[in-house]
Each structure stands twice: as C-alpha cells, then as structure tokens.
Design a protein around this motif. Structure first.
Motif, PDB file in Angstrom:
ATOM      1  N   ASP A  39       0.804  -1.220   0.000  1.00 13.46           N
ATOM      2  CA  ASP A  39       0.000   0.000   0.000  1.00 13.46           C
ATOM      3  C   ASP A  39       0.837   1.270   0.000  1.00 13.46           C
ATOM      4  O   ASP A  39       0.425   2.280  -0.568  1.00 13.46           O
ATOM      5  N   ASP A  40       2.030   1.223   0.613  1.00 19.52           N
ATOM      6  CA  ASP A  40       2.863   2.423   0.651  1.00 19.52           C
ATOM      7  C   ASP A  40       3.666   2.609  -0.640  1.00 19.52           C
ATOM      8  O   ASP A  40       4.268   3.648  -0.856  1.00 19.52           O
ATOM      9  N   MET A  42       2.144   1.871  -3.796  1.00 19.27           N
ATOM     10  CA  MET A  42       1.167   2.257  -4.815  1.00 19.27           C
ATOM     11  C   MET A  42      -0.208   2.316  -4.171  1.00 19.27           C
ATOM     12  O   MET A  42      -0.547   1.467  -3.351  1.00 19.27           O
ATOM     13  N   ASP A  43      -0.981   3.313  -4.564  1.00 16.97           N
ATOM     14  CA  ASP A  43      -2.333   3.444  -4.050  1.00 16.97           C
ATOM     15  C   ASP A  43      -3.126   2.187  -4.400  1.00 16.97           C
ATOM     16  O   ASP A  43      -3.195   1.802  -5.577  1.00 16.97           O
ATOM     17  N   ASP A  45      -6.285   1.567  -4.642  1.00 19.89           N
ATOM     18  CA  ASP A  45      -7.353   1.818  -5.615  1.00 19.89           C
ATOM     19  C   ASP A  45      -6.787   1.959  -7.026  1.00 19.89           C
ATOM     20  O   ASP A  45      -7.377   1.471  -7.995  1.00 19.89           O
ATOM     21  N   GLY A  46      -5.641   2.608  -7.127  1.00 22.68           N
ATOM     22  CA  GLY A  46      -4.979   2.745  -8.425  1.00 22.68           C
ATOM     23  C   GLY A  46      -4.529   1.402  -8.962  1.00 22.68           C
ATOM     24  O   GLY A  46      -4.669   1.120 -10.155  1.00 22.68           O
TER      25      GLY A  46
END
Length: 105
Positions: A39-40, A42-43, A45-46
C-alpha cells in the motif's frame, strides 16, 4: 554506434522471437509489479484500476488472439525459474478473464 543510442539501449529485446512476445513479457512484468505492491508503494485503488483495466482489455481480444496470448503465457511459465512469478504466469489466463474459471465437479 553510440552506447546511449536507442538501438543499443534496447538490444536485449532482440532476443525475443516476436514483438508480441516482447510486449507480453513487458505486460506481465508491469502487472506482476502492480499486483505485488504494498500500500505504501502504490495506491491500492490505483492498483485495482490498472489490473481491472487490463483484464477488461484482454477480454476484448479475438479468440485467435486469446489463444496466442495463452500459449505465450504457458511458454513463459515453463521457462520461468522464479516459483512465485511462474505461479503468476500460470494463473494469469484465469485471473484476467482469458479463460473461464473451472468449476469444481
């Protein structure tokens, strides 16, 4: 030839038998990276949007294109030394909608 010229910078890609194989390798590299991002990095949701977008696009391939892509993925998996990447390649056709999930009988 200048060492910084585009041709020399990409000479390693000349080992691929076709442009299709080279592009399949690049696509798998990108998707394997996105799928494995924390998660840190890449987003989330993206990442989901990227993966779903590719899944949508590959489901739009013709039957012949799907068969060719699945055969390429099978070949890539057979040649892959990294077990986790091999598993990703083996699951790719099902996960990205190239084939239907097999039902338990």
């Amino acid at each position: 030839m200048d060492a910084n010229s585009p041709k020399s910078a990409y000479s390693s890609y000349s080992s691929y038998s076709s442009l299709t194989r080279a592009l399949a390798e690049v696509l798998v590299d990108v998707l394997w990276f996105v799928d494995g991002c924390e998660d840190d990095q890449m987003d989330p949701d993206g990442a989901v949007k990227v993966l779903e977008g590719v899944a949508h696009r590959v489901t739009q391939l013709s039957s012949d294109q799907r068969i060719e892509f699945i055969e390429l993925l099978d070949s890539m998996a057979a040649e892959e030394a990294d077990p986790s990447r091999r598993a990703f390649l083996e699951g790719f056709p099902e996960w990205f909608g190239l084939i239907e999930e097999e039902e338990d009988v």
